[in-house]
Design a protein around this motif. Structure first.
Motif, PDB file in Angstrom:
ATOM      1  N   ASN A  81       0.666 -10.812   9.440  1.00 35.07           N
ATOM      2  CA  ASN A  81       1.053  -9.421   9.204  1.00 35.07           C
ATOM      3  C   ASN A  81       1.931  -8.919  10.336  1.00 35.07           C
ATOM      4  O   ASN A  81       1.597  -9.085  11.504  1.00 35.07           O
ATOM      5  CB  ASN A  81      -0.181  -8.517   9.102  1.00 35.07           C
ATOM      6  N   ASP A  97       1.352  -1.336   9.061  1.00 36.29           N
ATOM      7  CA  ASP A  97       1.718  -2.653   8.547  1.00 36.29           C
ATOM      8  C   ASP A  97       3.107  -2.566   7.936  1.00 36.29           C
ATOM      9  O   ASP A  97       3.429  -1.621   7.225  1.00 36.29           O
ATOM     10  CB  ASP A  97       0.731  -3.113   7.475  1.00 36.29           C
ATOM     11  N   ARG A  99       3.256  -5.785  12.332  1.00 39.01           N
ATOM     12  CA  ARG A  99       2.842  -4.403  12.577  1.00 39.01           C
ATOM     13  C   ARG A  99       3.805  -3.784  13.573  1.00 39.01           C
ATOM     14  O   ARG A  99       4.357  -4.457  14.434  1.00 39.01           O
ATOM     15  CB  ARG A  99       1.425  -4.369  13.147  1.00 39.01           C
ATOM     16  N   THR A 147       4.047  -8.828   5.127  1.00 39.32           N
ATOM     17  CA  THR A 147       3.199  -9.993   5.336  1.00 39.32           C
ATOM     18  C   THR A 147       3.980 -11.253   5.003  1.00 39.32           C
ATOM     19  O   THR A 147       4.647 -11.316   3.967  1.00 39.32           O
ATOM     20  CB  THR A 147       1.939  -9.920   4.445  1.00 39.32           C
TER      21      THR A 147
END
Length: 174
Positions: A35, A48, A37, A51
């Protein structure tokens, strides 16, 4: 052929599966997610922002360690060669999957703890409660290791304590 080496930090999202191939080799494969961030300057909170999903394949010496150690949900760090795998589904849809052929893999110690158990050439394991020499595969340094001037062997005594580190306030001349 290109060789794009990368390090990816993330979580295991599928249970690793070990397979025996027709040529006698073994492989462990699983999927991982990483992920991305970022800190939102307006709110001061982490958000977020995407991904990355990868298929990880582990070969040769990694197979036994990964199969015994890694499970779904574990935080990991993987280093290896990235490859793009193109295929056609049963429905005729063309797909592209990003695969990493792992060279090194381990737990992300910033998010978990791990107690290493070193493998030996004879197949025995030495855990934290046992005294044994490090016999990880192909360690030539252990063959030259000495404890108090004697060769390190099966009945080796523990190594002496590491001296305290010099603090920044200590003199460099000391």
């Amino acid at each position: 052929m290109y060789e794009a080496m990368a390090t990816v930090i993330g979580n295991v999202v599928t249970q690793p599966v070990k397979r025996d191939l027709t040529n006698g080799e073994q492989v462990v494969t699983f999927r991982m997610a990483s992920n991305s961030r970022r800190l939102d300057p307006a709110t001061g909170e982490w958000v977020d922002s995407g991904t990355l999903y990868l298929t990880i394949s582990c070969w040769r010496r990694l197979v036994a360690g990964v199969d015994a150690s890694i499970r779904r949900g574990d935080p990991i760090i993987v280093y290896g060669q990235l490859r793009s795998h193109e295929y056609r589904t049963k429905d005729g849809v063309e797909r592209r999957d990003l695969e990493m052929r792992a060279s090194a893999l381990g737990p992300d110690l910033s998010r978990c703890t791990a107690q290493p158990i070193r493998r030996t050439e004879a197949g025995r394991s030495f855990g934290p409660g046992n005294l044994g020499r490090n016999t990880c595969d192909r360690s030539s340094a252990e063959d030259r290791a000495r404890v108090d001037g004697e060769a390190l062997g099966e009945g080796a005594s523990p190594m002496p304590a590491v001296p305290a580190r010099i603090t920044e306030s200590a003199s460099a001349d000391a």
